[in-house]
Enzyme design. Structure first.
Site, short mmCIF file in Angstrom:
data_model
loop_
_atom_site.label_atom_id
_atom_site.label_comp_id
_atom_site.label_asym_id
_atom_site.label_seq_id
_atom_site.Cartn_x
_atom_site.Cartn_y
_atom_site.Cartn_z
N ALA A 1 0.85 -1.19 0.00
CA ALA A 1 0.00 0.00 0.00
C ALA A 1 0.88 1.24 0.00
CB ALA A 1 -0.89 0.00 1.24
N CYS B 1 3.66 2.72 -17.55
CA CYS B 1 3.05 1.47 -18.00
C CYS B 1 1.67 1.24 -17.39
CB CYS B 1 3.97 0.31 -17.68
SG CYS B 1 5.55 0.50 -18.51
N ARG C 1 7.42 10.04 -15.18
CA ARG C 1 6.16 10.04 -15.93
C ARG C 1 5.04 9.42 -15.07
NH1 ARG C 1 8.06 7.31 -21.39
NH2 ARG C 1 9.13 6.02 -19.85
C1 UGA Z 1 5.63 -2.61 -14.98
C2 UGA Z 1 5.60 -4.13 -14.85
O1 UGA Z 1 5.97 -4.53 -13.53
C3 UGA Z 1 6.53 -4.78 -15.86
O2 UGA Z 1 6.44 -6.19 -15.80
C4 UGA Z 1 6.16 -4.30 -17.27
O3 UGA Z 1 7.02 -4.82 -18.26
C5 UGA Z 1 6.24 -2.78 -17.31
O4 UGA Z 1 5.34 -2.25 -16.33
C6 UGA Z 1 5.86 -2.33 -18.70
O5 UGA Z 1 4.72 -2.56 -19.11
O6 UGA Z 1 6.74 -1.88 -19.45
P1 UGA Z 1 7.26 -0.66 -14.10
O7 UGA Z 1 6.22 0.29 -14.60
O8 UGA Z 1 8.68 -0.41 -14.47
O9 UGA Z 1 6.93 -2.16 -14.60
O10 UGA Z 1 7.21 -0.63 -12.53
P2 UGA Z 1 6.65 -1.57 -11.34
O11 UGA Z 1 7.79 -2.02 -10.55
O12 UGA Z 1 5.73 -2.57 -11.85
O13 UGA Z 1 5.86 -0.48 -10.49
C7 UGA Z 1 4.75 0.24 -11.04
C8 UGA Z 1 4.16 1.17 -10.01
O14 UGA Z 1 3.46 0.43 -9.01
C9 UGA Z 1 5.17 2.03 -9.23
O15 UGA Z 1 4.66 3.34 -9.12
C10 UGA Z 1 5.28 1.38 -7.87
O16 UGA Z 1 5.61 2.28 -6.85
C11 UGA Z 1 3.84 0.86 -7.70
N1 UGA Z 1 3.73 -0.28 -6.78
C12 UGA Z 1 4.30 -1.48 -7.09
C13 UGA Z 1 2.99 -0.14 -5.61
O17 UGA Z 1 2.43 0.95 -5.33
N2 UGA Z 1 2.84 -1.22 -4.77
C14 UGA Z 1 3.41 -2.43 -5.07
O18 UGA Z 1 3.23 -3.36 -4.27
C15 UGA Z 1 4.16 -2.55 -6.23
#
Ligand code: UGA
Length: 458
Positions: free
Chosen positions: A271, A279, A346
Site C-alpha cells: 500500500a 506502464c 512520468r
Molecule cells: C511494470 C511491470 O511490472 C513490468 O512487468 C512491465 O514490463 C512494465 O510495467 C511495462 O509494461 O513496461 P514498471 O512500470 O517499471 O513495470 O514498474 P513496477 O515495478 O511494476 O511499479 C509500477 C508502479 O506500481 C510504481 O509506481 C510502484 O511504486 C507501484 N507499486 C508497485 C505499488 O504501489 N505497490 C506495489 O506493491 C508494487
C-alpha cells in the site's frame, strides 16, 4: 543473427544492448536526432542500472551500432524489433501512430525477407494491422514479411536483469519458422549461457524461463492482462489500507499473511501513494478502452483506476489534517521518481502530490537521488535541493513519496533538528514507525494507524 531495434527508449535500449550481449549483431535506430546524437557520444538518455556499461561495451566490441538513417537499420536485418512508444491519447486509447510509421518504413525499405517483432505494448489486433500495412506498403519491395508479438515484461530499474533472467518469454507467432527464429534469438537466455553483467561474481538464478508460444492475439493480450492484474493487486492493497485506517488494523500485517498463500503471492501488495510510471496507468486505460470497443464493460479495472486516483486525495487530506492549514507551510518532499532506482517521473504519484500541495499554497522543497533533472522539466513550482538535509531545513512536514532505500540511511536526528516541526508523513511505508517515533518524529503512514509494524526496511 542480424537484428535491429527501432526506438531507443527504455525498452529499445535495454532490448538492443541485451540482444548484443547475447552475441547478436544489433543495429539501433531512433528518429529523435538529439537522442541519437547523445547515444553516439556514449551518453545514456535515461538512468537504468547496468545499461550504460552494457551499451558501451557492446558498441566497443562491435556488436552494437547506431544507424544514422532508418533504412540502414532495416535493410540488413533478419529480424526487426519495434520498440517505439505507444503513449495514451486523450480518450485513453493507445496512440499507435509511431508503430504505423515504422511499419510503412520497414515495408518500403526492405529488400529481403524480414521478421517484424512487436515489442511495444499494443492492443490486441495490432499484429493484424501491422501485417496489412507491411503487405500494402511493401507490395513493390519484393520482400516477404512475417509478424510476431513478443511483449516485454521489463520493470524500470531492473530492466537488464529482467531481460536476462525472465520468468517467461512470450512469443505470438503464425508459423513454425518464426517460432524457430525467435527461439534461436533467445536461446542463450533459455540456456543461461551469457556473462551476466548483473551478477558478475556468478549468477544465482537457476530457474529456466518458460518459452511460451501462442497466437499473436493471445500474446498481445497477455501483456495488457498481466499489467492490469498487477495494478489491480496494488489497488486492492490500497483499498485494504483505507479500511485498516478506519478499523485500527495494520495493512502490512494483513497483506504479509495474505501473501503467504501461494495462490495470492506476496508481490505487488504494497500500500502507498498508488501506482504510477509509463506502464500501469496507460495500460489499464487502454485495456478498459479495448474492452469497451468490443462491448465489454471492464468495471473491475475502472474501480482499480479510481482507487489509484483516490490515493493522492486521501494523502493530501491526511497532510491537511496534520498541518491544519497547508497554505504557506514549508514541505520537504523526498522522492520524485515514480519508484526507486529510476529517474523516470512520468505519471509519478510524487509529482502529482507535489502539484496538489503547490496548488494549495505550500512551499515544496524537493529532493530525489536521480530524478531531479527530469522533474524540473514537468514541475517548475518547487525548489530543488542538492541534498536531503537542505530540503528538510525549516520544514513543517517531510513527505516520503518514493521509497528510495537510501532514505533510511540518512542521519534522521540531524533531519529532525533541521525541521521546524518534526512531522514525517510516509507515503510509501518505508519506515519502522516505532523506531522513527523513538527519534522524536510525529509519524504518519498508509494503512498503519497504530504504527508498530516493521516497515519496508527496518
Ligand atoms: C511494470 C511491470 O511490472 C513490468 O512487468 C512491465 O514490463 C512494465 O510495467 C511495462 O509494461 O513496461 P514498471 O512500470 O517499471 O513495470 O514498474 P513496477 O515495478 O511494476 O511499479 C509500477 C508502479 O506500481 C510504481 O509506481 C510502484 O511504486 C507501484 N507499486 C508497485 C505499488 O504501489 N505497490 C506495489 O506493491 C508494487
Amino acid at each position: 543473427m542480424r537484428l535491429s531495434v527501432i526506438g531507443c527508449g527504455y525498452v529499445g535500449l535495454v532490448t538492443g544492448s541485451c540482444l548484443a550481449e547475447l552475441g547478436h549483431s544489433v543495429v539501433c535506430f531512433d528518429n529523435d536526432a538529439a537522442k541519437a546524437q547523445m547515444l553516439r557520444e556514449g551518453h545514456m538518455p535515461i538512468y537504468e542500472p547496468h545499461l550504460e556499461e552494457l551499451f558501451l561495451r557492446n558498441r566497443q566490441e562491435g556488436r552494437l551500432s547506431l544507424a544514422t538513417e532508418a533504412g540502414e537499420a532495416v535493410r540488413n536485418a533478419d529480424a526487426i524489433f519495434i520498440c517505439v512508444g505507444t503513449p495514451p491519447l486523450e480518450n485513453g486509447d493507445a496512440d499507435l501512430s509511431a508503430i504505423d510509421r515504422v511499419a510503412r518504413l520497414i515495408a518500403t525499405e526492405s529488400r529481403s525477407p524480414k521478421l517484424v517483432v512487436e515489442k511495444s505494448t499494443v492492443p490486441v489486433r495490432t499484429g493484424q494491422e501491422l501485417k496489412r500495412a507491411l503487405a500494402v506498403y511493401g507490395r513493390n519491395s519484393g520482400a516477404r514479411f512475417r509478424v510476431a508479438s513478443n511483449p516485454e515484461f521489463l520493470r524500470e530499474g531492473t530492466g537488464v536483469e529482467d531481460f536476462l533472467h525472465p520468468d517467461r518469454i512470450v512469443v505470438g507467432v503464425e508459423d513454425a519458422e518464426t517460432e524457430r527464429q525467435l527461439r534461436e534469438i533467445y536461446q542463450p537466455v533459455l540456456d543461461g549461457k551469457f556473462n551476466c553483467p548483473v551478477h558478475p561474481a556468478g549468477c544465482q538464478v537457476t530457474t529456466e524461463p518458460s518459452f511460451v508460444v501462442t497466437t499473436i492475439a493471445s500474446s498481445e493480450l497477455i501483456k495488457h492482462a498481466s499489467n492490469s492484474f498487477l495494478a489491480l493487486k496494488i489497488s486492492y492493497a490500497n483499498a485494504l489500507a483505507a479500511l485498516c485506517e478506519r478499523l485500527g488494523a495494520n495493512v502490512e500485517e494483513v497483506t504479509r499473511a495474505m501473501g503467504l498463500d501461494p495462490r495470492i503471492g506476496p508481490h505487488f501488495l504494497r500500500a502507498g501513494l498508488g501506482f504510477g510510471g509509463f506502464c500501469f496507468p496507460k495500460d489499464i486505460q487502454a485495456f478498459i478502452r479495448l474492452a469497451e470497443r468490443v462491448g465489454v464493460d471492464f468495471r473491475l479495472l475502472k474501480e482499480a483506476e479510481a482507487i489509484n486516483n483516490r490515493q493522492i486525495d486521501l494523502f493530501v487530506e491526511k497532510v491537511r489534517h496534520a498541518l491544519w492549514v497547508i497554505r504557506d507551510k514549508r514541505v520537504a518532499l523526498f522522492g520524485l521518481a515514480f519508484k526507486p532506482y529510476t529517474d523516470d517521473v512520468r505519471f509519478s504519484p510524487a509529482i502529482k502530490l507535489a502539484q496538489r500541495l503547490v496548488a494549495e499554497g505550500a512551499h515544496v522543497h524537493a529532493y530525489d537521488p536521480k530524478a531531479m533533472e527530469k522533474a524540473r522539466a514537468v514541475l517548475s513550482e518547487v525548489v530543488y535541493e542538492a541534498d536531503p538535509y537542505a530540503a528538510a531545513r525549516q520544514a513543517d512536514a517531510l513527505i516520503v513519496a518514493t521509497e528510495w532505500p537510501e532514505f533510511t540511511n540518512l542521519d534522521w536526528e540531524k533531519i529532525r533538528a533541521e525541521m521546524a516541526r518534526p512531522l514525517l508523513m510516509d507515503g510509501r511505508n518505508l519506515f519502522n514507525p516505532k523506531e522513527i517515533r523513538a527519534l522524536g518524529f510525529e509519524y504518519e503512514s498508509v494503512g498503519r494507524p497504530d504504527g508498530d509494524s516493521v516497515g519496508l526496511v527496518s
